[in-house]
Motif scaffolding. Structure first.
Motif, PDB file in Angstrom:
ATOM      1  N   THR A   8       0.828  -1.215   0.000  1.00 35.85           N
ATOM      2  CA  THR A   8       0.000   0.000   0.000  1.00 35.85           C
ATOM      3  C   THR A   8       0.863   1.266   0.000  1.00 35.85           C
ATOM      4  N   THR A   9       2.103   1.136   0.452  1.00 37.95           N
ATOM      5  CA  THR A   9       2.989   2.318   0.444  1.00 37.95           C
ATOM      6  C   THR A   9       3.294   2.775  -0.993  1.00 37.95           C
ATOM      7  N   SER A  53      -4.478  -4.016   8.785  1.00 38.67           N
ATOM      8  CA  SER A  53      -5.916  -4.265   8.933  1.00 38.67           C
ATOM      9  C   SER A  53      -6.597  -2.962   9.357  1.00 38.67           C
ATOM     10  N   GLU A  54      -7.919  -2.962   9.347  1.00 39.49           N
ATOM     11  CA  GLU A  54      -8.632  -1.747   9.793  1.00 39.49           C
ATOM     12  C   GLU A  54      -8.269  -1.422  11.232  1.00 39.49           C
ATOM     13  N   GLU A  55      -8.134  -2.473  12.027  1.00 40.67           N
ATOM     14  CA  GLU A  55      -7.747  -2.317  13.437  1.00 40.67           C
ATOM     15  C   GLU A  55      -6.344  -1.688  13.535  1.00 40.67           C
ATOM     16  N   ASP A  56      -5.405  -2.215  12.736  1.00 42.73           N
ATOM     17  CA  ASP A  56      -4.044  -1.659  12.700  1.00 42.73           C
ATOM     18  C   ASP A  56      -4.072  -0.179  12.315  1.00 42.73           C
ATOM     19  N   GLN A  57      -4.902   0.134  11.325  1.00 49.37           N
ATOM     20  CA  GLN A  57      -4.965   1.524  10.859  1.00 49.37           C
ATOM     21  C   GLN A  57      -5.470   2.438  11.969  1.00 49.37           C
ATOM     22  N   LYS A  58      -6.487   1.966  12.675  1.00 45.73           N
ATOM     23  CA  LYS A  58      -7.032   2.771  13.794  1.00 45.73           C
ATOM     24  C   LYS A  58      -5.978   2.975  14.874  1.00 45.73           C
ATOM     25  N   THR A  59      -5.283   1.888  15.200  1.00 40.22           N
ATOM     26  CA  THR A  59      -4.229   1.973  16.228  1.00 40.22           C
ATOM     27  C   THR A  59      -3.146   2.953  15.794  1.00 40.22           C
ATOM     28  N   ASN A 134      -4.625   8.589  -3.386  1.00 42.51           N
ATOM     29  CA  ASN A 134      -4.398   7.483  -2.443  1.00 42.51           C
ATOM     30  C   ASN A 134      -3.286   7.747  -1.426  1.00 42.51           C
ATOM     31  N   SER A 135      -2.868   8.999  -1.312  1.00 44.77           N
ATOM     32  CA  SER A 135      -1.754   9.292  -0.405  1.00 44.77           C
ATOM     33  C   SER A 135      -2.040   8.843   1.019  1.00 44.77           C
ATOM     34  N   TRP A 136      -3.244   9.131   1.483  1.00 50.04           N
ATOM     35  CA  TRP A 136      -3.558   8.830   2.891  1.00 50.04           C
ATOM     36  C   TRP A 136      -3.351   7.351   3.205  1.00 50.04           C
ATOM     37  N   GLN A 137      -3.774   6.476   2.273  1.00 48.00           N
ATOM     38  CA  GLN A 137      -3.604   5.030   2.493  1.00 48.00           C
ATOM     39  C   GLN A 137      -2.122   4.685   2.668  1.00 48.00           C
ATOM     40  N   SER A 138      -1.274   5.290   1.832  1.00 50.14           N
ATOM     41  CA  SER A 138       0.169   5.014   1.935  1.00 50.14           C
ATOM     42  C   SER A 138       0.758   5.593   3.214  1.00 50.14           C
ATOM     43  N   ILE A 139       0.291   6.786   3.576  1.00 50.41           N
ATOM     44  CA  ILE A 139       0.809   7.450   4.778  1.00 50.41           C
ATOM     45  C   ILE A 139       0.527   6.576   6.013  1.00 50.41           C
ATOM     46  N   ASN A 144       2.197   2.499   9.901  1.00 49.31           N
ATOM     47  CA  ASN A 144       1.908   1.187  10.489  1.00 49.31           C
ATOM     48  C   ASN A 144       3.132   0.269  10.444  1.00 49.31           C
ATOM     49  N   LEU A 145       3.956   0.404   9.420  1.00 51.36           N
ATOM     50  CA  LEU A 145       5.191  -0.387   9.377  1.00 51.36           C
ATOM     51  C   LEU A 145       6.075  -0.047  10.571  1.00 51.36           C
ATOM     52  N   ALA A 146       6.112   1.241  10.909  1.00 51.67           N
ATOM     53  CA  ALA A 146       6.895   1.680  12.070  1.00 51.67           C
ATOM     54  C   ALA A 146       6.295   1.111  13.359  1.00 51.67           C
ATOM     55  N   VAL A 147       4.975   1.135  13.447  1.00 55.66           N
ATOM     56  CA  VAL A 147       4.296   0.589  14.636  1.00 55.66           C
ATOM     57  C   VAL A 147       4.603  -0.906  14.773  1.00 55.66           C
ATOM     58  N   GLN A 148       4.462  -1.631  13.667  1.00 56.17           N
ATOM     59  CA  GLN A 148       4.679  -3.088  13.720  1.00 56.17           C
ATOM     60  C   GLN A 148       6.140  -3.405  14.053  1.00 56.17           C
ATOM     61  N   ALA A 149       7.052  -2.599  13.541  1.00 52.19           N
ATOM     62  CA  ALA A 149       8.474  -2.802  13.864  1.00 52.19           C
ATOM     63  C   ALA A 149       8.695  -2.644  15.366  1.00 52.19           C
ATOM     64  N   ALA A 150       8.079  -1.618  15.938  1.00 48.30           N
ATOM     65  CA  ALA A 150       8.233  -1.389  17.385  1.00 48.30           C
ATOM     66  C   ALA A 150       7.598  -2.523  18.176  1.00 48.30           C
ATOM     67  N   LEU A 151       6.440  -2.977  17.761  1.00 48.24           N
ATOM     68  CA  LEU A 151       5.769  -4.063  18.487  1.00 48.24           C
ATOM     69  C   LEU A 151       6.618  -5.328  18.462  1.00 48.24           C
ATOM     70  N   LEU A 152       7.207  -5.630  17.308  1.00 50.01           N
ATOM     71  CA  LEU A 152       8.064  -6.816  17.209  1.00 50.01           C
ATOM     72  C   LEU A 152       9.251  -6.712  18.160  1.00 50.01           C
TER      73      LEU A 152
END
Ligand code: OKP
Ligand code: ZN
Length: 387
Positions: A8-9, A53-59, A134-139, A144-152
């Motif tokens: 999506t980026t 996911s939608e949940e990930d996006q909200k978070t 579609n910028s917002w989707q990529s943003i 979210n990639l940064a969030v997932q990296a931190a969670l890992l």
């Protein structure tokens, strides 16, 4: 290296003003495609392609609100469709600002203008940071990639005394292929191809996760230390990360250091004199190391040693790297003399001096598309040699 990617980026596709011309933005989807192709072809790294996911996006959006004004986030999300509705932009075009927010207006309370045309300039500081359909989707995918990296990383810290990780494999570093990048935008202004500060969102994620972990598991023996986490940010992009500096300028628990082109974009920040607010505990937690146009890799390495010693002295729990390849000698937006093999030495130097710090590496700039892949692979080879 574990590398996080989200297709999506690639959707964000806009234009920028260069001199008198509107050109396709140099921060292009092709950058990520080139990197992903090179990583796949090398076979040396674990490429994990995810989709928020939608949940990930909200978070992610909730976490972003710790670093950006909600009204700014809402603007970035909605401005394209608002302009489209008003006929100010066509579906294949991009929103670009025309009149910027004034500073120091005597007797005027600065507030968002009603005019939706004008609002584009209220929430931006340059004309490199267009917003396409579609910028917002990529943003959001990028953040979210940064969030997932931190969670890992938060789930798999390197300290084996922590009962949470005894069964999880040791994860020392993760790279997120963020696009768009993040280090220039401020709390309420997009700029330098950046819309949300991915580094700041990573830190918010670590703090938030650690907090909820503490609530769930008060017996965690690491509680005392994790509740006062300290972060070191090493910004290796050619440009000064003014947005990241600003987010943490007052924060004594976050050390920011950057090696960047002196007097280059974003022009108004990045001086060595910006050390943090004087007479405050955060004084000395900001270290700018500007380098002159045309500097060699030897000159770069000398600054890198200063940055790394300062991080060692600060004593962080986590390392965050803003990784840009616009320091490359032929980059259209950079002016250093750094070559492909130098990235290996650069990364090896960083990892050798900060061996035990769990690291999240986020992609920022780098605009020589057909050399990005080999430059990144060179960096990763050096990093892994020292890890
Ligand atoms: C973003 B990142 C130079 C125009 C520069 C914006 C550059 C953004 C760089 N005449 N335009 O730090 O790689
Ligand atoms: Zn840059």
């Amino acid at each position: 290296m574990l590398i996080l990617h989200d297709e999506t980026t690639l959707l964000h596709d806009t234009v920028e003003l260069l001199g008198a011309k509107l050109i396709p933005a140099q921060e292009s989807p092709a950058r990520i495609k080139a990197i992903v192709d090179a990583v796949k072809h090398s076979g040396n790294h674990e490429l994990r392609t995810i989709s928020a996911s939608e949940e990930d996006q909200k978070t992610t959006i909730a976490l972003a609100k710790a670093n950006h004004k909600p009204e700014y986030i809402e603007h970035i999300q909605n401005v394209f469709s608002q302009w489209l509705k008003e006929g100010l932009v066509e579906a294949h075009e991009s929103v670009l600002p025309e009149c910027f927010r004034l500073q120091n207006v005597a007797n005027a309370k600065l507030r968002p203008p009603k005019d939706i045309y004008a609002r584009a300039g209220y929430y931006a500081f340059d004309m490199s940071t267009g917003i396409s359909k579609n910028s917002w989707q990529s943003i959001v995918a990028s953040a979210n990639l940064a969030v997932q990296a931190a969670l890992l990383m938060a789930e798999a810290p390197t300290n084996s005394k922590n009962p949470f990780q005894q069964n999880s494999p040791k994860l020392k570093s993760v790279l997120a292929l963020c696009r768009p990048p993040g280090h220039h935008c401020t709390g309420s202004q997009a700029g330098g191809y950046c819309y949300l500060n991915n580094i700041a969102i990573t830190i918010t994620t670590f703090r938030q996760f650690t907090h909820s972990q503490r609530l769930r598991r008060p017996s965690n023996p690491n509680f005392a230390s994790v509740s006062t986490l300290k972060f070191a940010i090493l910004d290796l992009d050619f440009h000064h990360g003014n947005g990241t500096q600003e987010q943490f300028y007052m924060d004594p628990t976050v050390f920011y250091t950057s090696i960047h082109g002196q007097d280059e974009f974003p022009y108004y920040t990045g001086a060595a004199s910006e050390q943090g607010p004087s007479n405050s505990p955060a004084f000395g937690t900001n270290l700018n190391l500007p380098l002159k146009t045309g500097s060699s890799f030897e000159e770069y390495l000398a600054k890198l040693h200063i940055a790394l010693s300062a991080i060692q002295q600060f004593g962080a729990d986590h390392l965050l790297v803003s990784l840009g390849f616009d320091t490359f000698h032929t980059d259209p937006l950079g002016k250093f003399q750094i070559e492909t093999q130098d990235y290996k030495v650069m990364a090896k130097t960083v990892r050798a001096m900060l061996k035990n710090l769990p690291a999240v590496i986020l992609l920022e700039g780098g605009y020589v598309v057909d050399r990005l892949g080999e430059n990144l692979l060179s960096f990763l080879a050096g990093w892994e040699e020292a890890e």
